[in-house]
Motif scaffolding. Structure first.
Motif, PDB file in Angstrom:
ATOM      1  N   PHE A  34       0.824  -1.210   0.000  1.00 33.50           N
ATOM      2  CA  PHE A  34       0.000   0.000   0.000  1.00 33.50           C
ATOM      3  C   PHE A  34       0.865   1.271   0.000  1.00 33.50           C
ATOM      4  CE2 PHE A  34      -4.353  -1.585   1.706  1.00 33.50           C
ATOM      5  CZ  PHE A  34      -4.208  -2.784   1.035  1.00 33.50           C
ATOM      6  N   PRO A  35       1.761   1.443   0.997  1.00 29.35           N
ATOM      7  CA  PRO A  35       2.563   2.674   1.002  1.00 29.35           C
ATOM      8  C   PRO A  35       3.560   2.760  -0.153  1.00 29.35           C
ATOM      9  CG  PRO A  35       3.268   1.199   2.769  1.00 29.35           C
ATOM     10  CD  PRO A  35       1.994   0.643   2.210  1.00 29.35           C
ATOM     11  N   VAL A  36       3.954   1.625  -0.729  1.00 31.99           N
ATOM     12  CA  VAL A  36       4.847   1.670  -1.892  1.00 31.99           C
ATOM     13  C   VAL A  36       4.182   2.461  -3.020  1.00 31.99           C
ATOM     14  CG1 VAL A  36       6.051   0.328  -3.644  1.00 31.99           C
ATOM     15  CG2 VAL A  36       5.998  -0.487  -1.281  1.00 31.99           C
ATOM     16  N   VAL A  37       2.918   2.180  -3.250  1.00 26.93           N
ATOM     17  CA  VAL A  37       2.174   2.931  -4.263  1.00 26.93           C
ATOM     18  C   VAL A  37       2.108   4.407  -3.884  1.00 26.93           C
ATOM     19  CG1 VAL A  37      -0.075   3.201  -5.392  1.00 26.93           C
ATOM     20  CG2 VAL A  37       0.832   0.920  -4.950  1.00 26.93           C
ATOM     21  N   GLY A  38       2.031   4.678  -2.582  1.00 30.28           N
ATOM     22  CA  GLY A  38       1.999   6.056  -2.119  1.00 30.28           C
ATOM     23  C   GLY A  38       3.222   6.853  -2.535  1.00 30.28           C
ATOM     24  N   TYR A  39       4.394   6.226  -2.523  1.00 27.89           N
ATOM     25  CA  TYR A  39       5.604   6.924  -2.968  1.00 27.89           C
ATOM     26  C   TYR A  39       5.486   7.353  -4.428  1.00 27.89           C
ATOM     27  CZ  TYR A  39       8.198   5.613   1.257  1.00 27.89           C
ATOM     28  OH  TYR A  39       8.634   5.482   2.557  1.00 27.89           O
ATOM     29  N   LEU A  40       4.985   6.458  -5.263  1.00 25.92           N
ATOM     30  CA  LEU A  40       4.855   6.779  -6.685  1.00 25.92           C
ATOM     31  C   LEU A  40       3.827   7.866  -6.919  1.00 25.92           C
ATOM     32  CD1 LEU A  40       5.397   6.245  -9.684  1.00 25.92           C
ATOM     33  CD2 LEU A  40       3.664   4.429  -9.586  1.00 25.92           C
ATOM     34  N   VAL A  41       2.645   7.703  -6.349  1.00 23.94           N
ATOM     35  CA  VAL A  41       1.587   8.691  -6.547  1.00 23.94           C
ATOM     36  C   VAL A  41       2.000  10.041  -5.963  1.00 23.94           C
ATOM     37  CG1 VAL A  41      -0.805   9.296  -5.993  1.00 23.94           C
ATOM     38  CG2 VAL A  41      -0.223   6.944  -6.606  1.00 23.94           C
ATOM     39  N   GLY A  42       2.616  10.019  -4.785  1.00 25.73           N
ATOM     40  CA  GLY A  42       3.051  11.268  -4.166  1.00 25.73           C
ATOM     41  C   GLY A  42       4.089  11.995  -4.996  1.00 25.73           C
ATOM     42  N   ALA A  43       5.052  11.245  -5.536  1.00 22.17           N
ATOM     43  CA  ALA A  43       6.086  11.867  -6.355  1.00 22.17           C
ATOM     44  C   ALA A  43       5.493  12.500  -7.608  1.00 22.17           C
ATOM     45  CB  ALA A  43       7.136  10.829  -6.730  1.00 22.17           C
ATOM     46  N   LEU A  44       4.558  11.814  -8.233  1.00 26.09           N
ATOM     47  CA  LEU A  44       3.927  12.367  -9.433  1.00 26.09           C
ATOM     48  C   LEU A  44       3.013  13.541  -9.097  1.00 26.09           C
ATOM     49  CD1 LEU A  44       3.120   9.050 -11.350  1.00 26.09           C
ATOM     50  CD2 LEU A  44       4.944  10.694 -11.823  1.00 26.09           C
ATOM     51  N   LEU A 147       6.524  16.727   1.653  1.00 26.07           N
ATOM     52  CA  LEU A 147       5.252  16.711   2.365  1.00 26.07           C
ATOM     53  C   LEU A 147       4.154  16.058   1.538  1.00 26.07           C
ATOM     54  CD1 LEU A 147       3.776  17.404   4.894  1.00 26.07           C
ATOM     55  CD2 LEU A 147       3.505  19.758   4.079  1.00 26.07           C
ATOM     56  N   VAL A 148       4.123  16.326   0.236  1.00 26.73           N
ATOM     57  CA  VAL A 148       3.134  15.684  -0.632  1.00 26.73           C
ATOM     58  C   VAL A 148       3.360  14.174  -0.664  1.00 26.73           C
ATOM     59  CG1 VAL A 148       2.342  15.447  -3.020  1.00 26.73           C
ATOM     60  CG2 VAL A 148       2.727  17.712  -2.051  1.00 26.73           C
ATOM     61  N   ILE A 149       4.616  13.768  -0.763  1.00 25.69           N
ATOM     62  CA  ILE A 149       4.925  12.335  -0.765  1.00 25.69           C
ATOM     63  C   ILE A 149       4.551  11.703   0.563  1.00 25.69           C
ATOM     64  CG2 ILE A 149       6.798  10.642  -0.866  1.00 25.69           C
ATOM     65  CD1 ILE A 149       8.230  12.525  -2.821  1.00 25.69           C
ATOM     66  N   ALA A 150       4.915  12.362   1.668  1.00 26.24           N
ATOM     67  CA  ALA A 150       4.621  11.819   2.996  1.00 26.24           C
ATOM     68  C   ALA A 150       3.118  11.691   3.223  1.00 26.24           C
ATOM     69  CB  ALA A 150       5.238  12.704   4.074  1.00 26.24           C
ATOM     70  N   ALA A 151       2.348  12.650   2.718  1.00 25.57           N
ATOM     71  CA  ALA A 151       0.896  12.595   2.887  1.00 25.57           C
ATOM     72  C   ALA A 151       0.309  11.418   2.122  1.00 25.57           C
ATOM     73  CB  ALA A 151       0.265  13.904   2.420  1.00 25.57           C
ATOM     74  N   GLU A 152       0.790  11.196   0.914  1.00 28.15           N
ATOM     75  CA  GLU A 152       0.260  10.090   0.111  1.00 28.15           C
ATOM     76  C   GLU A 152       0.692   8.743   0.683  1.00 28.15           C
ATOM     77  OE1 GLU A 152      -2.330   8.818  -2.549  1.00 28.15           O
ATOM     78  OE2 GLU A 152      -1.803  10.949  -2.378  1.00 28.15           O
ATOM     79  N   VAL A 153       1.957   8.653   1.093  1.00 28.76           N
ATOM     80  CA  VAL A 153       2.432   7.418   1.731  1.00 28.76           C
ATOM     81  C   VAL A 153       1.663   7.166   3.024  1.00 28.76           C
ATOM     82  CG1 VAL A 153       4.407   6.339   2.879  1.00 28.76           C
ATOM     83  CG2 VAL A 153       4.725   7.523   0.706  1.00 28.76           C
ATOM     84  N   GLY A 154       1.453   8.223   3.809  1.00 30.18           N
ATOM     85  CA  GLY A 154       0.710   8.077   5.050  1.00 30.18           C
ATOM     86  C   GLY A 154      -0.719   7.623   4.823  1.00 30.18           C
ATOM     87  N   ALA A 155      -1.355   8.153   3.779  1.00 27.18           N
ATOM     88  CA  ALA A 155      -2.735   7.762   3.475  1.00 27.18           C
ATOM     89  C   ALA A 155      -2.817   6.285   3.117  1.00 27.18           C
ATOM     90  CB  ALA A 155      -3.268   8.621   2.332  1.00 27.18           C
ATOM     91  N   ARG A 156      -1.860   5.815   2.306  1.00 27.09           N
ATOM     92  CA  ARG A 156      -1.868   4.401   1.918  1.00 27.09           C
ATOM     93  C   ARG A 156      -1.508   3.507   3.100  1.00 27.09           C
ATOM     94  NH1 ARG A 156      -4.647   4.712  -2.820  1.00 27.09           N
ATOM     95  NH2 ARG A 156      -3.973   6.620  -3.849  1.00 27.09           N
ATOM     96  N   ALA A 157      -0.542   3.960   3.914  1.00 29.95           N
ATOM     97  CA  ALA A 157      -0.180   3.182   5.098  1.00 29.95           C
ATOM     98  C   ALA A 157      -1.350   3.102   6.066  1.00 29.95           C
ATOM     99  CB  ALA A 157       1.035   3.805   5.783  1.00 29.95           C
ATOM    100  N   ALA A 158      -2.081   4.194   6.207  1.00 27.01           N
ATOM    101  CA  ALA A 158      -3.251   4.199   7.084  1.00 27.01           C
ATOM    102  C   ALA A 158      -4.276   3.167   6.634  1.00 27.01           C
ATOM    103  CB  ALA A 158      -3.880   5.596   7.092  1.00 27.01           C
ATOM    104  N   THR A 159      -4.510   3.110   5.337  1.00 28.68           N
ATOM    105  CA  THR A 159      -5.451   2.123   4.803  1.00 28.68           C
ATOM    106  C   THR A 159      -4.932   0.708   5.027  1.00 28.68           C
ATOM    107  OG1 THR A 159      -6.043   3.733   3.091  1.00 28.68           O
ATOM    108  CG2 THR A 159      -6.789   1.468   2.771  1.00 28.68           C
ATOM    109  N   GLY A 160      -3.628   0.517   4.849  1.00 28.95           N
ATOM    110  CA  GLY A 160      -3.043  -0.795   5.091  1.00 28.95           C
ATOM    111  C   GLY A 160      -3.179  -1.236   6.536  1.00 28.95           C
ATOM    112  N   VAL A 161      -3.007  -0.306   7.467  1.00 29.34           N
ATOM    113  CA  VAL A 161      -3.152  -0.633   8.891  1.00 29.34           C
ATOM    114  C   VAL A 161      -4.591  -1.035   9.203  1.00 29.34           C
ATOM    115  CG1 VAL A 161      -3.100   0.350  11.210  1.00 29.34           C
ATOM    116  CG2 VAL A 161      -1.199   0.769   9.639  1.00 29.34           C
ATOM    117  N   VAL A 162      -5.550  -0.336   8.611  1.00 28.24           N
ATOM    118  CA  VAL A 162      -6.955  -0.691   8.826  1.00 28.24           C
ATOM    119  C   VAL A 162      -7.230  -2.099   8.293  1.00 28.24           C
ATOM    120  CG1 VAL A 162      -9.332  -0.143   8.180  1.00 28.24           C
ATOM    121  CG2 VAL A 162      -7.770   1.687   8.828  1.00 28.24           C
ATOM    122  N   VAL A 163      -6.665  -2.426   7.139  1.00 29.24           N
ATOM    123  CA  VAL A 163      -6.823  -3.772   6.582  1.00 29.24           C
ATOM    124  C   VAL A 163      -6.266  -4.820   7.549  1.00 29.24           C
ATOM    125  CG1 VAL A 163      -5.951  -5.329   4.790  1.00 29.24           C
ATOM    126  CG2 VAL A 163      -6.921  -3.113   4.159  1.00 29.24           C
TER     127      VAL A 163
END
Length: 259
Positions: A34-44, A147-163
């Motif tokens: 989940f957070p791996v995808v966050g790095y890509l989306v955040g960077a873009l 900050l944009v990358i961290a926010a996107e990674v954090g959002a995906r990590a948050a979803t992963g933790v809920v899973v």
């Protein structure tokens, strides 16, 4: 590992990869992706900030660019979860009543308000990040991108933790993902997200707070879903991603501004 990453890209983005059954099955067993995808989306998503650094572009235009890139990459499926949870939140009844409202395809007042708050929160958060990038020179640009990358990674990590930590409310997407993971699987999810904090060195505080805000949002939504819906569902996961992103951006910008 490669199959799981392909599945994560196929599930979380509009990139045409990982749509086959093998990739999906590998992804369902690997919440660390989940957070791996966050790095890509955040960077873009941070590309408009970098482009704006080349020439004078209004902060509002840059912020809109960030939002458009996010949804161009990820689609609007998660916003449907926000709308459904917003409608469920205003229902007077038990968990069954709320889940019934979530199955209704029509949009109510609660869902409309939830969508407005999330989109406005993302846009104003992006506007704050654009201000960070332009107000403090080159160091500010790097901080804004992180900050944009961290926010996107954090959002995906948050979803992963809920899973990993949540129990499904009913059969469906939520049960498919939660059944394949245990609370112990949340540790690799958080571990993969931590490098996003290091990217902000020597001033990592905004990224740290962004990640913590995202995880706190996930904890609050999971608790609410357990009490009001009977557990996690696909809508809860989508709403977690969207609201955690907003919380992370807003918190990170506040910390940068005050520090």
């Amino acid at each position: 590992m490669i199959a799981a990453l392909r599945g994560a890209l196929g599930f979380f983005t509009r990139i045409p990869v990982g749509r086959d059954e093998a990739a999906w099955e590998a992804f369902a067993r690997a919440p660390w992706t989940f957070p791996v995808v966050g790095y890509l989306v955040g960077a873009l998503a941070a590309v408009p900030l970098v482009v704006a650094a080349v020439g004078p572009v209004p902060d509002a235009t840059v912020a809109l660019g960030v939002v458009l890139v996010v949804y161009a990459l990820t689609g609007i499926t998660h916003l449907d979860g926000v709308a459904d949870l917003g409608d469920a939140a205003v229902v007077h009844g038990d968990a069954d009543d709320r889940r019934e409202v979530m199955r209704d395809s029509s949009l109510g007042v609660g869902g409309t308000l939830a969508l407005v708050c999330v989109v406005a929160g993302l846009l104003t958060g992006a506007l704050g990040v654009a201000g960070v990038a332009t107000a403090t020179g080159d160091g500010g640009l790097l901080a804004a991108v992180v900050l944009v990358i961290a926010a996107e990674v954090g959002a995906r990590a948050a979803t992963g933790v809920v899973v990993c930590a949540g129990d499904a409310a009913h059969a469906g997407l939520g049960s498919t993902l939660t059944a394949a993971s245990t609370p112990r699987d949340a540790l690799p999810v958080v571990a993969v997200a931590l490098p996003a904090v290091v990217l902000g060195w020597p001033r990592p505080e905004p990224a740290v707070v962004a990640l913590l805000a995202a995880l706190a949002t996930a904890a609050a939504l999971q608790r609410w879903a357990a009490r009001r819906l009977g557990g996690v569902s696909g809508d809860v996961l989508g709403a977690t991603t969207e609201t955690a992103r907003v919380a992370a951006l807003q918190a990170g910008v506040i910390v940068w501004t005050l520090s």
